[in-house]
Design an enzyme around this catalytic site. Sequence first.
Site, short mmCIF file in Angstrom:
data_model
loop_
_atom_site.label_atom_id
_atom_site.label_comp_id
_atom_site.label_asym_id
_atom_site.label_seq_id
_atom_site.Cartn_x
_atom_site.Cartn_y
_atom_site.Cartn_z
N ARG A 17 0.80 -1.22 0.00
CA ARG A 17 0.00 0.00 0.00
C ARG A 17 0.84 1.28 0.00
O ARG A 17 0.59 2.20 -0.79
CB ARG A 17 -0.92 0.04 1.24
CG ARG A 17 -2.19 -0.73 1.08
CD ARG A 17 -2.58 -1.35 2.39
NE ARG A 17 -1.62 -2.41 2.67
CZ ARG A 17 -1.76 -3.65 2.22
NH1 ARG A 17 -2.83 -3.99 1.57
NH2 ARG A 17 -0.83 -4.57 2.46
N THR A 18 1.78 1.36 0.90
CA THR A 18 2.49 2.64 1.07
C THR A 18 3.32 2.96 -0.18
O THR A 18 3.25 4.05 -0.72
CB THR A 18 3.37 2.59 2.33
OG1 THR A 18 2.58 2.08 3.40
CG2 THR A 18 3.89 3.96 2.69
N LYS A 48 26.35 -3.56 -0.85
CA LYS A 48 27.83 -3.59 -0.92
C LYS A 48 28.45 -2.98 0.32
O LYS A 48 29.66 -2.83 0.40
CB LYS A 48 28.30 -2.80 -2.15
CG LYS A 48 27.83 -3.31 -3.46
CD LYS A 48 28.45 -2.44 -4.58
CE LYS A 48 27.49 -2.26 -5.72
NZ LYS A 48 27.85 -1.11 -6.57
N ARG A 51 11.12 3.74 3.79
CA ARG A 51 10.71 2.74 4.79
C ARG A 51 11.95 1.92 5.14
O ARG A 51 12.70 1.50 4.26
CB ARG A 51 9.63 1.81 4.24
CG ARG A 51 9.38 0.64 5.19
CD ARG A 51 8.19 -0.17 4.82
NE ARG A 51 6.96 0.56 5.07
CZ ARG A 51 5.75 0.03 4.95
NH1 ARG A 51 5.62 -1.23 4.57
NH2 ARG A 51 4.67 0.74 5.20
N HIS A 59 4.59 5.57 11.73
CA HIS A 59 4.17 5.48 10.31
C HIS A 59 3.22 6.66 10.08
O HIS A 59 2.01 6.51 9.95
CB HIS A 59 3.47 4.14 10.09
CG HIS A 59 3.25 3.76 8.66
ND1 HIS A 59 3.43 4.63 7.60
CD2 HIS A 59 2.83 2.58 8.11
CE1 HIS A 59 3.14 3.99 6.47
NE2 HIS A 59 2.78 2.76 6.76
N1 CP Z 1 -0.40 -0.12 5.85
C1 CP Z 1 0.81 -0.34 5.28
O1 CP Z 1 1.82 0.27 5.65
O2 CP Z 1 0.80 -1.31 4.33
P1 CP Z 1 2.07 -1.77 3.49
O3 CP Z 1 3.02 -2.44 4.46
O4 CP Z 1 1.54 -2.70 2.44
O5 CP Z 1 2.71 -0.53 2.93
#
Ligand code: CP
Length: 305
Positions: A53-54, A82, A103, A131
């Site tokens: 999603r993100t 590396k 992320r 998040h």
């Molecule tokens: N909600 C969320 O962060 O989903 P993903 O891990 O798929 O990005």
Amino acid sequence: MNFKGKSIISFRDLKKDEIEYILKKTYEVKNNKYPDALRGKTLASLFFEPSTRTRLSFDSAISLLGGKYFGIADPSSSSIQKGETLKDSIKTVCGYCDAIVIRHPYEGAARAASEVSSKPVINAGDGANQHPTQTLLDLYTIKEQFGKIDGLNIGLMGDLKYGRTAHSLSMALSYYNVKITLISPKLLRIPIDFKNYLEGSGIKFVETSSIEEVGQDLDVLYVTRIQKERFGDLQEYEKVAGSYKITEETMGVLNPKVKIMHPLPRLDEIDPSIDKLENAIYFEQAHNGIPVRQAILGLVTGAIQ
Ligand code: CP
């Protein structure tokens, strides 16, 4: 309000009026006020942990407003493999783009990236910490459903120890006049620093292990996955795996009007038979990732004011 150049790392850095401004801009973006606003802008999308999603909603968000993206979806294909440090990677990539979304499995990685980047950095999840863009879409979805956030009783259920979405959301909700109900096995209670933050904010919150005790009073039930990948000891995971399951039968312990949210992905904590109910809004929630992330990208690049 000027967000140009601002990194979005943690709710510790966002004031309530800034959150409300992002939600207002999201509403405007969703209503097509800024078509093509990101033309000429480029996003670096650096994902050192899996995401559906993100990552895809950030990529889609910039493309739909005329911008471009490039990035790393598989860390094994980058020079980190590396031995390059994250900071050197960021110092390089910030010369190729207008904003970076990252992320990373380590708490504090997004903050570290923002400290060496000449472009705004957006935290797309740093370990079990925060998040923030997920929380902004969660808040937007609540507001869209109820027309307000104040006055609601919001239950956060599942893995409150490792669940970064629950950490960010509880912190953001402390700006509002809500009651937070924290529902988890004792082993997965919210960490002390987040609890201290809630206590310091003066917000009303309760902790319980029993959804049966509190279900009838909830306006929102925000279900989270138990984060197997963050347990050091899998035997500990086995003790709590499957602690809560929302099924048609367990809907009976909930307020009939409750809205069920989930940041997704889910495992077995919400049975797919729930998806057809009006209570289930987790896919609408995921779809709000696009306008929220468009608004954020517009604001931090200065394309939207
Ligand atoms: N909600 C969320 O962060 O989903 P993903 O891990 O798929 O990005």
